[in-house]
Design a protein around this motif. Structure first.
Motif, short mmCIF file in Angstrom:
data_model
loop_
_atom_site.label_atom_id
_atom_site.label_comp_id
_atom_site.label_asym_id
_atom_site.label_seq_id
_atom_site.Cartn_x
_atom_site.Cartn_y
_atom_site.Cartn_z
N VAL A 102 -10.13 47.49 -127.17
CA VAL A 102 -10.98 48.67 -127.20
C VAL A 102 -12.16 48.37 -126.29
CG1 VAL A 102 -10.30 49.46 -129.49
CG2 VAL A 102 -12.21 47.87 -129.27
N GLY A 103 -12.77 49.40 -125.75
CA GLY A 103 -13.91 49.20 -124.86
C GLY A 103 -13.54 49.47 -123.42
N ASN A 104 -14.32 48.93 -122.51
CA ASN A 104 -14.18 49.23 -121.09
C ASN A 104 -12.98 48.50 -120.49
OD1 ASN A 104 -14.39 49.39 -118.27
ND2 ASN A 104 -16.61 49.57 -118.37
N LEU A 105 -11.96 49.25 -120.14
CA LEU A 105 -10.78 48.71 -119.46
C LEU A 105 -10.66 49.34 -118.07
CD1 LEU A 105 -8.29 48.68 -122.45
CD2 LEU A 105 -9.39 46.72 -121.35
N GLU A 107 -23.06 38.48 -134.49
CA GLU A 107 -21.74 37.85 -134.64
C GLU A 107 -20.89 38.52 -135.72
OE1 GLU A 107 -20.86 35.46 -132.47
OE2 GLU A 107 -22.85 35.70 -131.63
N ALA A 108 -21.36 38.48 -136.96
CA ALA A 108 -20.54 38.96 -138.09
C ALA A 108 -20.27 40.46 -138.02
CB ALA A 108 -21.21 38.59 -139.42
N PHE A 109 -21.30 41.26 -137.80
CA PHE A 109 -21.11 42.72 -137.76
C PHE A 109 -20.17 43.15 -136.64
CE2 PHE A 109 -22.47 47.01 -136.45
CZ PHE A 109 -22.06 47.70 -137.58
N PRO A 110 -20.35 42.67 -135.39
CA PRO A 110 -19.40 43.05 -134.33
C PRO A 110 -17.96 42.60 -134.62
CG PRO A 110 -21.39 42.17 -133.34
CD PRO A 110 -21.50 41.93 -134.81
N LEU A 111 -17.78 41.43 -135.24
CA LEU A 111 -16.43 40.99 -135.58
C LEU A 111 -15.81 41.93 -136.62
CD1 LEU A 111 -16.79 37.11 -135.70
CD2 LEU A 111 -15.47 38.46 -134.07
N LEU A 112 -16.59 42.31 -137.62
CA LEU A 112 -16.08 43.23 -138.65
C LEU A 112 -15.72 44.58 -138.05
CD1 LEU A 112 -15.57 43.64 -141.69
CD2 LEU A 112 -17.92 44.48 -141.85
N VAL A 113 -16.58 45.12 -137.18
CA VAL A 113 -16.30 46.41 -136.52
C VAL A 113 -15.06 46.29 -135.64
CG1 VAL A 113 -17.17 48.07 -134.82
CG2 VAL A 113 -18.68 47.22 -136.62
N ALA A 114 -14.94 45.19 -134.89
CA ALA A 114 -13.77 45.00 -134.03
C ALA A 114 -12.49 44.95 -134.84
CB ALA A 114 -13.93 43.74 -133.20
N MET A 115 -12.51 44.22 -135.96
CA MET A 115 -11.30 44.16 -136.80
C MET A 115 -10.93 45.54 -137.31
SD MET A 115 -11.47 40.53 -138.88
CE MET A 115 -12.87 40.96 -139.88
N ALA A 116 -11.92 46.35 -137.68
CA ALA A 116 -11.64 47.71 -138.15
C ALA A 116 -11.09 48.57 -137.01
CB ALA A 116 -12.92 48.33 -138.73
N GLN A 117 -11.70 48.51 -135.82
CA GLN A 117 -11.25 49.32 -134.68
C GLN A 117 -9.83 48.96 -134.26
OE1 GLN A 117 -14.44 48.37 -131.91
NE2 GLN A 117 -15.10 50.50 -131.96
N LEU A 118 -9.48 47.69 -134.36
CA LEU A 118 -8.17 47.23 -133.90
C LEU A 118 -7.13 47.20 -135.03
CD1 LEU A 118 -9.50 44.41 -131.60
CD2 LEU A 118 -8.31 46.48 -130.85
N GLY A 119 -7.52 47.64 -136.23
CA GLY A 119 -6.59 47.66 -137.36
C GLY A 119 -6.15 46.27 -137.78
N ALA A 120 -7.05 45.28 -137.67
CA ALA A 120 -6.70 43.90 -137.94
C ALA A 120 -7.60 43.26 -138.98
CB ALA A 120 -6.76 43.10 -136.64
N TYR A 121 -8.14 44.07 -139.89
CA TYR A 121 -9.05 43.49 -140.89
C TYR A 121 -8.30 42.53 -141.80
CZ TYR A 121 -12.03 42.79 -144.87
OH TYR A 121 -12.76 42.19 -145.85
N VAL A 122 -8.91 41.37 -142.03
CA VAL A 122 -8.42 40.39 -143.00
C VAL A 122 -9.63 39.92 -143.80
CG1 VAL A 122 -6.42 39.61 -141.66
CG2 VAL A 122 -8.62 38.51 -141.31
N PRO A 123 -9.45 39.61 -145.09
CA PRO A 123 -10.60 39.18 -145.89
C PRO A 123 -11.10 37.77 -145.53
CG PRO A 123 -8.62 39.27 -147.23
CD PRO A 123 -8.27 39.82 -145.90
N GLU A 124 -10.25 36.96 -144.91
CA GLU A 124 -10.68 35.61 -144.50
C GLU A 124 -10.39 35.46 -143.01
OE1 GLU A 124 -9.13 32.44 -146.87
OE2 GLU A 124 -9.34 33.62 -148.71
N LEU A 125 -11.36 34.92 -142.30
CA LEU A 125 -11.27 34.83 -140.85
C LEU A 125 -11.68 33.42 -140.41
CD1 LEU A 125 -10.89 36.46 -138.17
CD2 LEU A 125 -13.34 36.93 -138.28
N ASN A 126 -10.88 32.80 -139.56
CA ASN A 126 -11.26 31.52 -138.93
C ASN A 126 -12.10 31.85 -137.72
OD1 ASN A 126 -9.46 30.11 -140.69
ND2 ASN A 126 -7.77 30.61 -139.31
N VAL A 127 -13.31 31.28 -137.64
CA VAL A 127 -14.18 31.53 -136.49
C VAL A 127 -14.42 30.21 -135.79
CG1 VAL A 127 -16.41 32.41 -135.71
CG2 VAL A 127 -15.29 33.45 -137.65
#
Length: 164
Positions: free
Chosen positions: A24-27, A144-164
Protein backbone atom coordinates in the motif's frame (compact mmCIF):
# COMPACT_ATOMS: atom_id res chain seq x y z
CA UNK A 1 22.17 -21.53 4.17
CA UNK A 2 19.09 -19.38 3.66
CA UNK A 3 17.07 -18.13 6.63
CA UNK A 4 13.36 -18.18 5.76
CA UNK A 5 11.28 -15.38 7.20
CA UNK A 6 7.53 -15.56 7.07
CA UNK A 7 6.44 -11.94 6.68
CA UNK A 8 2.85 -12.79 5.92
CA UNK A 9 -0.13 -14.87 6.84
CA UNK A 10 1.28 -18.32 6.16
CA UNK A 11 2.74 -20.30 9.03
CA UNK A 12 5.31 -22.13 6.92
CA UNK A 13 7.39 -21.55 3.85
CA UNK A 14 7.48 -24.90 2.06
CA UNK A 15 10.32 -25.72 -0.30
CA UNK A 16 9.10 -25.22 -3.84
CA UNK A 17 7.07 -22.12 -2.91
CA UNK A 18 7.73 -18.76 -4.54
CA UNK A 19 7.88 -15.33 -2.93
CA UNK A 20 4.86 -13.03 -3.01
CA UNK A 21 4.33 -9.35 -2.21
CA UNK A 22 1.56 -6.81 -1.66
CA UNK A 23 1.97 -3.09 -0.91
CA UNK A 24 0.00 0.00 0.00
CA UNK A 25 1.25 3.53 -0.56
CA UNK A 26 3.23 5.12 -3.37
CA UNK A 27 3.95 2.61 -6.13
CA UNK A 28 4.38 5.30 -8.79
CA UNK A 29 7.84 6.68 -7.97
CA UNK A 30 10.99 4.63 -7.43
CA UNK A 31 12.41 6.89 -4.72
CA UNK A 32 9.24 7.42 -2.61
CA UNK A 33 10.20 4.71 -0.14
CA UNK A 34 8.86 6.50 2.96
CA UNK A 35 5.32 6.26 1.58
CA UNK A 36 5.27 2.51 0.91
CA UNK A 37 4.34 -0.34 3.28
CA UNK A 38 4.56 -3.93 2.12
CA UNK A 39 3.84 -7.50 3.06
CA UNK A 40 6.16 -10.20 1.73
CA UNK A 41 5.78 -13.98 1.93
CA UNK A 42 8.40 -16.65 1.37
CA UNK A 43 11.34 -14.24 1.38
CA UNK A 44 14.66 -15.56 2.70
CA UNK A 45 17.70 -13.97 4.27
CA UNK A 46 20.95 -15.28 2.85
CA UNK A 47 23.42 -15.31 5.75
CA UNK A 48 26.43 -15.77 3.47
CA UNK A 49 25.59 -12.67 1.41
CA UNK A 50 23.88 -10.68 4.22
CA UNK A 51 21.00 -9.98 1.87
CA UNK A 52 17.31 -10.73 1.43
CA UNK A 53 16.23 -12.90 -1.50
CA UNK A 54 12.88 -12.77 -3.29
CA UNK A 55 12.21 -15.98 -5.27
CA UNK A 56 10.39 -15.41 -8.55
CA UNK A 57 9.03 -17.90 -11.05
CA UNK A 58 11.37 -18.36 -14.03
CA UNK A 59 10.00 -16.69 -17.13
CA UNK A 60 7.18 -15.16 -15.14
CA UNK A 61 5.85 -11.98 -16.71
CA UNK A 62 4.14 -10.38 -13.75
CA UNK A 63 2.67 -6.98 -13.19
CA UNK A 64 5.31 -4.35 -12.48
CA UNK A 65 6.36 -3.78 -8.89
CA UNK A 66 6.21 -0.04 -9.58
CA UNK A 67 5.05 1.96 -12.56
CA UNK A 68 7.24 5.07 -12.44
CA UNK A 69 5.88 7.79 -14.72
CA UNK A 70 9.39 8.90 -15.72
CA UNK A 71 11.05 5.47 -15.97
CA UNK A 72 8.19 3.13 -16.93
CA UNK A 73 7.43 -0.34 -15.57
CA UNK A 74 9.84 -1.56 -12.91
CA UNK A 75 10.14 -5.26 -12.09
CA UNK A 76 12.64 -5.10 -9.20
CA UNK A 77 12.97 -4.24 -5.51
CA UNK A 78 16.42 -2.57 -5.74
CA UNK A 79 17.87 -0.03 -8.15
CA UNK A 80 21.58 0.67 -8.77
CA UNK A 81 23.04 3.11 -11.30
CA UNK A 82 26.08 0.83 -11.74
CA UNK A 83 23.65 -1.81 -13.10
CA UNK A 84 22.05 0.61 -15.57
CA UNK A 85 19.01 1.65 -13.50
CA UNK A 86 17.97 5.33 -13.38
CA UNK A 87 18.96 5.86 -9.72
CA UNK A 88 20.21 4.24 -6.53
CA UNK A 89 17.25 3.28 -4.37
CA UNK A 90 15.97 0.62 -2.00
CA UNK A 91 12.30 -0.42 -1.96
CA UNK A 92 10.88 0.52 1.46
CA UNK A 93 11.96 2.68 4.40
CA UNK A 94 12.44 1.06 7.80
CA UNK A 95 12.65 4.32 9.73
CA UNK A 96 11.32 7.83 9.71
CA UNK A 97 13.59 10.06 7.61
CA UNK A 98 14.98 13.27 9.05
CA UNK A 99 18.05 15.16 7.76
CA UNK A 100 20.12 14.50 10.89
CA UNK A 101 19.72 10.69 11.03
CA UNK A 102 20.77 8.09 8.47
CA UNK A 103 18.03 6.52 6.37
CA UNK A 104 17.54 2.81 6.96
CA UNK A 105 15.83 1.04 4.07
CA UNK A 106 15.05 -2.46 2.80
CA UNK A 107 15.30 -4.18 -0.53
CA UNK A 108 15.76 -7.71 -1.84
CA UNK A 109 17.64 -9.27 -4.70
CA UNK A 110 15.59 -11.26 -7.20
CA UNK A 111 16.44 -14.88 -7.80
CA UNK A 112 14.65 -17.13 -10.25
CA UNK A 113 13.40 -20.40 -8.81
CA UNK A 114 11.58 -21.55 -5.68
CA UNK A 115 12.57 -21.23 -2.01
CA UNK A 116 15.44 -23.72 -1.48
CA UNK A 117 14.92 -26.96 0.40
CA UNK A 118 17.67 -26.23 2.94
CA UNK A 119 16.08 -23.14 4.51
CA UNK A 120 15.27 -22.59 8.18
CA UNK A 121 11.99 -20.94 9.10
CA UNK A 122 11.47 -18.28 11.75
CA UNK A 123 8.01 -18.98 13.16
CA UNK A 124 5.33 -16.31 13.17
CA UNK A 125 5.01 -12.99 11.40
CA UNK A 126 8.06 -10.73 11.38
CA UNK A 127 8.18 -6.95 10.91
CA UNK A 128 11.37 -5.18 9.94
CA UNK A 129 11.83 -1.77 11.52
CA UNK A 130 14.60 0.60 12.59
CA UNK A 131 13.42 2.59 15.62
CA UNK A 132 13.71 6.36 15.32
CA UNK A 133 14.47 6.82 19.04
CA UNK A 134 14.35 3.42 20.72
CA UNK A 135 14.83 4.85 24.24
CA UNK A 136 11.81 7.18 24.05
CA UNK A 137 8.48 5.39 24.64
CA UNK A 138 6.50 8.11 22.84
CA UNK A 139 8.58 7.70 19.68
CA UNK A 140 8.38 3.91 19.89
CA UNK A 141 4.58 4.04 20.23
CA UNK A 142 3.91 6.75 17.59
CA UNK A 143 6.74 6.16 15.08
CA UNK A 144 6.98 2.35 15.31
CA UNK A 145 4.06 0.52 16.96
CA UNK A 146 1.17 2.57 15.54
CA UNK A 147 2.39 2.47 11.90
CA UNK A 148 2.99 -1.30 12.18
CA UNK A 149 -0.54 -1.83 13.54
CA UNK A 150 -2.06 0.34 10.77
CA UNK A 151 0.00 -1.47 8.10
CA UNK A 152 -1.13 -4.88 9.35
CA UNK A 153 -4.76 -3.71 9.21
CA UNK A 154 -4.37 -2.19 5.70
CA UNK A 155 -2.72 -5.33 4.36
CA UNK A 156 -5.12 -7.75 6.09
CA UNK A 157 -2.25 -9.30 8.04
CA UNK A 158 -3.06 -8.52 11.66
CA UNK A 159 -1.65 -10.99 14.18
CA UNK A 160 -1.78 -10.64 17.98
CA UNK A 161 1.95 -11.45 18.30
CA UNK A 162 4.60 -9.94 16.07
CA UNK A 163 8.36 -10.54 15.84
CA UNK A 164 10.10 -7.18 15.39
Amino acid sequence: LQQGISLGRRRSSPAGAYSQWMCVGNLEEIGSIEHRTCLFENVCYNKDESDFVFFERPGNVSMPVIFDHRHGSQHRFRWRRRDGQPMDSEFAALNKWVPYKPRVAWSAQLRQGPVPKDHELIAGTTALSAPFVSTNFGHVAWDEAFPLLVAMAQLGAYVPELNV
